[in-house]
Scaffold this motif. Structure first.
Motif, short mmCIF file in Angstrom:
data_model
loop_
_atom_site.label_atom_id
_atom_site.label_comp_id
_atom_site.label_asym_id
_atom_site.label_seq_id
_atom_site.Cartn_x
_atom_site.Cartn_y
_atom_site.Cartn_z
N CYS A 81 0.64 -1.27 -0.10
CA CYS A 81 0.02 0.05 -0.01
C CYS A 81 0.88 1.19 -0.13
CB CYS A 81 -1.05 -0.16 1.21
SG CYS A 81 -0.16 -0.09 2.85
N THR A 105 -2.32 4.88 -1.93
CA THR A 105 -3.07 3.71 -2.83
C THR A 105 -3.96 3.01 -1.89
OG1 THR A 105 -1.30 2.18 -2.11
CG2 THR A 105 -0.92 3.46 -4.30
N THR A 148 -10.00 0.00 0.63
CA THR A 148 -9.67 -0.08 -0.60
C THR A 148 -8.56 -0.01 -1.08
OG1 THR A 148 -12.13 0.63 -1.21
CG2 THR A 148 -10.59 0.44 -3.14
N TYR A 149 -7.82 -1.05 -1.97
CA TYR A 149 -6.46 -1.03 -2.24
C TYR A 149 -6.35 -1.13 -3.83
CZ TYR A 149 -5.55 -3.11 2.35
OH TYR A 149 -5.78 -3.31 3.66
N SER A 150 -5.16 -0.12 -4.31
CA SER A 150 -5.10 -0.03 -5.94
C SER A 150 -3.70 -0.59 -6.39
CB SER A 150 -5.30 1.46 -6.15
OG SER A 150 -4.13 1.95 -5.84
N GLN A 151 -2.99 -1.16 -5.62
CA GLN A 151 -1.46 -1.61 -5.95
C GLN A 151 -1.08 -2.87 -5.02
OE1 GLN A 151 1.49 1.39 -6.78
NE2 GLN A 151 0.20 2.65 -7.56
N ASP A 208 -6.51 -6.17 -5.43
CA ASP A 208 -6.92 -4.88 -6.19
C ASP A 208 -7.54 -5.55 -7.57
OD1 ASP A 208 -3.62 -4.04 -7.92
OD2 ASP A 208 -4.85 -5.90 -8.11
N ASP A 240 -9.65 -2.03 -12.39
CA ASP A 240 -10.30 -0.50 -12.08
C ASP A 240 -9.87 -0.01 -10.83
OD1 ASP A 240 -11.84 -2.07 -10.26
OD2 ASP A 240 -13.63 -1.43 -11.29
N GLY A 241 -8.85 -0.63 -10.19
CA GLY A 241 -8.45 -0.37 -8.85
C GLY A 241 -9.46 -0.20 -7.78
N SER A 242 -10.17 -1.05 -7.77
CA SER A 242 -11.46 -0.96 -6.57
C SER A 242 -11.71 -2.35 -6.05
CB SER A 242 -12.76 -0.49 -7.21
OG SER A 242 -13.70 -0.24 -6.38
#
Length: 216
Positions: free
Chosen positions: A48, A52, A67-70, A196, A199-201
């Motif tokens: 994280c 992110t 919510t994590y995106s990476q 992740d 769409d990064g969601s």
């Protein structure tokens, strides 16, 4: 504030000092009426990087999401040797309305998993208050071949819920980890596990239980 996150809502813990036995029964459908504020003190970990991970709380104060995106761990092929394990620790400052306390009833995790034959992966999480001497990790193993969404749930029986102490403000920590082992069958091919998505969601959901503190 690291990450620049200021949050409204509520958060809870599995491990901290238990309340006296004469407190009222835990409920989901009667959360505190006042809005609770959560400040993210720190966000640390290879899963994280700053900016992110985000936290949000449901309008009824019965759940919150991270919510994590990476958040990606991988092994095999040309993967970086250090990429097989990723982790993230959130340190949250929780402002609870007077007269209420809380506990984590369950936590839902999900993401995508791609494992070659013979490969394996593990998702792990632990929850604790600042200063607590005890942490009990919850672990969920997976094995290849696997190429699909994954989901895992940590749950606690009502009788075993541990409640935050009334009238005390302590930082709450959520420490999660993804780990991937390429195995020996197809180590030249990449296996990976994410929290992740494209769409990064992908949201991790923590379900809350609430009860009122005893009156003096």
């Amino acid at each position: 504030m690291p990450g620049g996150l200021l949050l409204g809502g509520a958060v809870a813990a599995l491990l901290t000092t238990a309340l006296p036995a004469h407190t009222t029964s835990p409920v989901f459908d009667n959360p505190p009426p006042d809005k609770i504020v959560i400040d993210v003190a720190t966000v640390n970990g290879s899963g994280c990087p700053q900016g992110t991970a985000a936290v949000a709380v449901s309008p009824d104060n019965t759940a919150f999401t991270v919510t994590y995106s990476q958040y990606l761990a991988q092994a095999g092929g040309n993967s970086d040797p250090t990429a097989f394990r990723k982790n993230c620790q959130l340190n949250l400052i929780v402002h609870v309305p007077q007269g209420f306390t809380y506990a984590i009833a369950s936590a839902d995790y999900r993401g995508f998993l791609s494992l070659q034959p013979g490969a394996s992966a593990t998702q792990k999480a632990s929850y604790y208050f600042q200063g607590s001497p005890n942490t009990v990790p919850k672990t969920h193993p997976f094995s290849g071949t696997y190429n699909d969404d994954w989901q895992a749930t940590d749950s606690t029986d009502w009788a075993q819920l541990v409640w935050a102490p009334c009238g005390v403000e302590r930082n709450f920590n959520i420490n999660t980890e993804l780990r991937v082992n390429a195995g020996t069958t197809n180590p030249d091919k990449v296996s990976f596990m994410t929290m992740d998505s494209t769409d990064g969601s992908i949201s991790t959901i923590y379900h809350m239980a609430w009860k009122q503190c005893p009156t003096s």
